[in-house]
Every structure is written in structure tokens, then in C-alpha cells.
Design an enzyme around this catalytic site. Structure first.
Site, PDB file in Angstrom:
ATOM      1  N   SER A 131       0.864  -1.188   0.000  1.00 34.41           N
ATOM      2  CA  SER A 131       0.000   0.000   0.000  1.00 34.41           C
ATOM      3  C   SER A 131       0.894   1.230   0.000  1.00 34.41           C
ATOM      4  O   SER A 131       2.044   1.168   0.456  1.00 34.41           O
ATOM      5  CB  SER A 131      -0.851   0.009   1.281  1.00 34.41           C
ATOM      6  OG  SER A 131      -1.534   1.236   1.422  1.00 34.41           O
ATOM      7  N   TYR A 144      -2.390  -0.728  10.384  1.00 33.19           N
ATOM      8  CA  TYR A 144      -2.302  -0.896   8.929  1.00 33.19           C
ATOM      9  C   TYR A 144      -0.985  -0.342   8.406  1.00 33.19           C
ATOM     10  O   TYR A 144      -0.263  -1.010   7.666  1.00 33.19           O
ATOM     11  CB  TYR A 144      -3.493  -0.202   8.260  1.00 33.19           C
ATOM     12  CG  TYR A 144      -3.621  -0.489   6.774  1.00 33.19           C
ATOM     13  CD1 TYR A 144      -4.043  -1.728   6.321  1.00 33.19           C
ATOM     14  CD2 TYR A 144      -3.333   0.496   5.827  1.00 33.19           C
ATOM     15  CE1 TYR A 144      -4.165  -2.000   4.960  1.00 33.19           C
ATOM     16  CE2 TYR A 144      -3.456   0.242   4.472  1.00 33.19           C
ATOM     17  CZ  TYR A 144      -3.879  -1.004   4.047  1.00 33.19           C
ATOM     18  OH  TYR A 144      -4.001  -1.264   2.695  1.00 33.19           O
ATOM     19  N   LYS A 148       1.956  -2.579   6.782  1.00 37.63           N
ATOM     20  CA  LYS A 148       2.226  -2.394   5.348  1.00 37.63           C
ATOM     21  C   LYS A 148       3.673  -1.956   5.132  1.00 37.63           C
ATOM     22  O   LYS A 148       4.284  -2.323   4.137  1.00 37.63           O
ATOM     23  CB  LYS A 148       1.227  -1.414   4.724  1.00 37.63           C
ATOM     24  CG  LYS A 148      -0.191  -2.001   4.607  1.00 37.63           C
ATOM     25  CD  LYS A 148      -0.225  -3.214   3.672  1.00 37.63           C
ATOM     26  CE  LYS A 148      -1.629  -3.740   3.451  1.00 37.63           C
ATOM     27  NZ  LYS A 148      -1.706  -4.855   2.488  1.00 37.63           N
TER      28      LYS A 148
END
Ligand SMILES: NC(=O)c1ccc[n+]([C@@H]2O[C@H](COP(=O)([O-])OP(=O)(O)OC[C@H]3O[C@@H](n4cnc5c(N)ncnc54)[C@H](O)[C@@H]3O)[C@@H](O)[C@H]2O)c1
Length: 254
Positions: A131, A144, A148
Site C-alpha cells: 500500500s 495498517y 504495510k
């Protein structure tokens, strides 16, 4: 275009969104595709549509079943399954653990199962759907962003360790993509990601371009390259700008 024709490809988290677009893209280019997701109902129709095979289950443990479905050889593995995991430093331990398990350890476990065969054959391709949050850090999404970043680092490590032994690695780092995950990203997603969101098919197109050009970093939003450079060039300025975004988000109700 011809790079993947006839190859055995696995796509995890292919029940919708980016994974389904990747699976369709590989199939359209003549690859034989195994699609994975947690639940068979999400991937059965896609497998029928593209003439592929569905292997349901946790992405952490499907390499052997996928290899069997591809007559013994996996040429390309797309570690695409992921969890949105919004939350801050105070998120529950379980949220952090789940993000770590899917967004990082599923990649590590897959690589462990794939590498012996790839190193013996002198080739293989590992595609990590990371991402832009793995390059830049996303407001309102600590588990997150951290995991990532871990996914990007693991992809980099794979590439720098094994590229002389024939391993190709790509890290896909999009900003907003119109999928269920973007819908679940809430108000921070609406503020930061939705305005420039793209379709999942554009992410797949960017990957196939990177495969043709033999390029590690896949940036479906080209502007991310500039953000990444300004972060590296002046971290404090970049953090100040991101903090402005955080304050705008808070002023809008967070
Ligand atoms: N949508 C975005 O804006 C965006 C942006 C950057 C990166 N990504 C990444 O793209 C990837 C795909 O997400 P998406 O946007 O298509 O969302 P999505 O929610 O449509 O797809 C994610 C899929 O992964 C599956 N999944 C979750 N855990 C799994 C597991 N343990 N085993 C197998 N499957 C599992 C889910 O069932 C779901 O079908 C994710 O890694 C995500 O982090 C998405």
C-alpha cells in the site's frame, strides 16, 4: 504481455477488489490461475469465469494446495489478501495481531514455502500488494501503516537477497482503490483516499506494466513517487504536512 502466458499464478484475497482484478488480468494474458479467499463462495464464481481453480482458506497456508492445482509449479505468487485494520496506538492487541498475521506473516509463510522450489529452478515471481501506507503512513491507521511498511520491507528484502538467483519481486503501493476495503476505511479514507481513488483494474494494469519493465515498485497513483521523495528529503516538513491533515480530520469529527 507474453511474460505470463502459460504460467501458474496464485492470487490470495481474490474474492473481490484488487485480487479479483489481478486474477482476471493474469487469465486474460493466458496464465493458469488459482484464486484464494477465506470463503469458497467468494471465489467459486470467479474461478469458473476465468477458467481457473478456487482454493479456499487462510492465505497463510495454501501454497501446497495451489501447487497441486497447478500441476506442481507456481511461477507467480500474488500475496494480496489484506486487512484494513483502522485504529490508533490504543487499538486492541487482537487488532494489531490480526494485521500483523495477514499483512506481513502470510507473505513470510508463503515465501518460505515457495523459495526452495524457486531457488532450485532459478526463478519465480513474488508480488506483494502492500500500500502507499507502507511507504508514507496513513492517518488514523497505525496497525495498517506499520504492517504495510513491514510488507514493503519484506518484499525489498526478498528482492535484494535473491534477485541474482532469478527471483523477481514487485511491491504494489496504491493509495485509494474503489473496493470494499476503501468503504471500510471510514472518514479518514474519505478525506485522504476517496478523492483520488482508482478502479482495481488500474492497479492490475500498473502491475503488468511493471512486469514488462522488470520494475520493483508499482505505483498505480504516480503522485506517490513525489510524496515518497519529499518524505525522504525532509522528514520533519513531511510530518508537519501530515499533521495538518490529521488536524483537518479531527476538526471534521475524526
Ligand atoms: N482498497 C484500497 O484502497 C487499497 C489501497 C492500498 C492497498 N490495498 C491492499 O490491497 C489488497 C486487496 O484489498 P482490496 O482493496 O481489494 O480489499 P477487499 O476487502 O476487497 O479484498 C481483500 C480480500 O482479502 C481477503 N482476506 C482477508 N484475510 C484473508 C486471509 N487471511 N486469507 C485469505 N483471504 C483473506 C478478504 O476476504 C477480501 O476478499 C489488500 O492487501 C489491501 O491492504 C488496498
Amino acid at each position: 504481455m507474453g511474460a505470463v502466458r502459460g504460467q501458474g499464478v496464485v492470487v490470495t484475497g481474490a474474492g473481490g477488489g484488487i485480487g479479483a482484478a489481478l486474477a482476471r488480468g493474469f487469465a486474460a494474458r493466458g496464465a493458469r490461475v488459482v484464486v484464494n479467499d477465506l470463503d469458497d463462495a467468494r471465489i467459486g464464481p470467479l474461478a469458473r469465469e476465468i477458467g481457473g481453480t478456487a482454493v479456499a482458506g487462510d492465505a497463510s497456508g495454501i501454497v501446497d494446495a495451489a501447487r497441486d492445482a497447478l500441476d506442481g509449479v507456481i511461477d507467480v505468487y500474488c500475496a494480496n489478501a489484506g486487512l484494513a485494520s483502522p485504529g490508533d496506538a490504543f487499538a486492541e492487541e487482537e487488532v494489531w495481531a490480526a494485521a500483523w498475521d495477514v499483512n506481513v506473516m502470510a507473505h513470510v509463510r508463503a515465501a518460505r514455502a515457495l523459495l526452495p522450489d524457486w531457488l532450485e529452478r532459478g526463478g519465480g515471481r513474488f508480488v506483494s500488494t502492500a500500500s502507499a501506507a507502507g511507504l508514507l503512513t496513513m492517518i488514523g491507521a497505525a496497525p495498517y501503516s506499520v504492517t504495510k511498511h513491514g510488507a514493503v520491507a519484506f518484499a525489498e528484502w526478498l528482492s535484494l537477497t535473491y534477485r541474482h538467483r532469478g527471483l523477481k519481486v514487485h511491491a504494489i503501493c496504491p493509495q485509494g482503490v474503489r473496493t470494499d476495503m476503501l468503504t471500510a476505511a471510514g472518514s479518514a479514507g474519505e478525506l485522504v483516499l476517496a478523492p483520488s481513488a482508482i478502479e482495481p483494474e488500474a492497479v492490475a494494469d500498473a502491475l503488468f506494466e511493471a512486469i514488462d519493465e522488470d520494475r520493483f515498485l508499482v505505483l498505480p497513483h504516480p503522485e506517490v513517487a513525489g510524496y515518497y521523495q519529499s518524505r525522504a528529503g525532509d522528514p520533519d516538513r513531511w510530518l508537519g504536512n501530515m499533521n495538518q491533515l490529521q488536524r483537518t480530520w479531527e476538526a471534521n469529527g475524526g
